[in-house]
Scaffold this active site. Structure first.
Site, mmCIF file in Angstrom:
data_model
loop_
_atom_site.group_PDB
_atom_site.id
_atom_site.type_symbol
_atom_site.label_atom_id
_atom_site.label_comp_id
_atom_site.label_asym_id
_atom_site.label_seq_id
_atom_site.Cartn_x
_atom_site.Cartn_y
_atom_site.Cartn_z
ATOM 1 N N ASP A 1 -31.258 -48.926 19.215
ATOM 2 C CA ASP A 1 -29.740 -48.906 19.195
ATOM 3 C C ASP A 1 -29.052 -49.746 18.082
ATOM 4 O O ASP A 1 -29.421 -50.834 17.625
ATOM 5 C CB ASP A 1 -29.411 -49.457 20.628
ATOM 6 C CG ASP A 1 -27.971 -49.005 20.822
ATOM 7 O OD1 ASP A 1 -27.486 -47.865 20.636
ATOM 8 O OD2 ASP A 1 -27.079 -49.907 21.465
ATOM 9 N N PHE B 1 -25.714 -41.398 7.119
ATOM 10 C CA PHE B 1 -25.118 -40.834 7.950
ATOM 11 C C PHE B 1 -24.165 -42.127 8.550
ATOM 12 O O PHE B 1 -24.326 -43.286 8.163
ATOM 13 C CB PHE B 1 -26.055 -40.156 8.926
ATOM 14 C CG PHE B 1 -27.030 -41.097 9.532
ATOM 15 C CD1 PHE B 1 -27.065 -41.948 10.673
ATOM 16 C CD2 PHE B 1 -28.470 -41.237 8.670
ATOM 17 C CE1 PHE B 1 -27.876 -42.869 11.002
ATOM 18 C CE2 PHE B 1 -29.389 -41.918 9.269
ATOM 19 C CZ PHE B 1 -29.230 -42.780 10.378
#
Length: 216
Positions: free
Chosen positions: A83, A171
């Site tokens: 995460d 990204f």
């Protein structure tokens, strides 16, 4: 160890549907585990029918463990999850765990980036410090009476937020973070350059010995 050693089936599952993350993990693992075919045996959650996981933890570490635990339990395979997000100094660490849905819809990179730039439009350059932060978790499922094993590592890439996107690579928020000591955004770095310094690269490299042990 889960999965058949040297077999053709999956042995390690990355709890993600993000192909960029999967590619990075495969490149990191390549050559470290004898007999491991990273293309065939290191797969994403979709390849093995992994569950969708509600990321309701309040830290990066909690969310990475939630995902890895769920995939390991559902598949019986060694599972890795991360995460990660962007922590902006003047926003008190936000977007943080909400980075992927900062503009309201999960995974809309363009909207997230544009909203953040608008929010910081009046912030002077010297106060535009930020960092990418990552927690990477490994869960080895319980096997033949042995309890499940868990391990979490962290990485951080500090930099400064640009005023407009630069570069076509990467990204997420890569086009607007310029790492400290460099004159290019993360999106302007080659894949090798980014992997060498990225928050995710740091976290997964720290986790690598535990992954290798789990697969050996």
């Amino acid at each position: 160890m889960s999965g058949a050693p040297g077999g053709a089936g999956p042995r390690l599952v990355l709890a993600t549907h993000n192909q960029g993350k999967l590619r990075e993990l495969r490149e990191l693992l390549r050559g470290h585990v004898p007999g491991l075919d990273v293309e065939a045996q290191v797969v994403d959650a979709a390849a093995v029918g992994g569950p969708d996981v509600v990321e309701d933890g309040v830290t990066f570490g909690e969310n990475s463990l939630l995902k890895a635990r769920a995939v390991a339990a559902a598949t019986g395979l060694v599972a890795v999850a991360d995460d990660s997000g962007l922590s902006v100094d003047v926003l008190g660490g936000a977007p943080g765990i909400f980075s992927a849905r900062w503009a309201g819809r999960h995974g809309d990179d363009r909207a997230n980036l544009e909203l953040l730039l608008a929010q910081l439009a009046d912030v002077r350059d010297e106060h535009r410090g930020a960092a990418f932060v990552c927690a990477a978790a490994l869960v080895v499922p319980a096997n033949q009476g042995d309890a499940a094993r868990e391990h979490v590592e962290y990485g951080e890439l500090k930099g400064t937020l640009l005023r407009e996107p630069r570069g076509e690579g990467g990204f997420g928020y890569d086009p607007i973070l310029r790492p400290d000591g460099l004159d290019r955004s993360c999106a302007e770095l080659t894949r090798e350059e980014k992997n060498a310094i990225s928050h995710r690269g740091q976290a997964f490299r720290a986790l690598l010995p535990a992954i290798v042990e789990a697969l050996s």
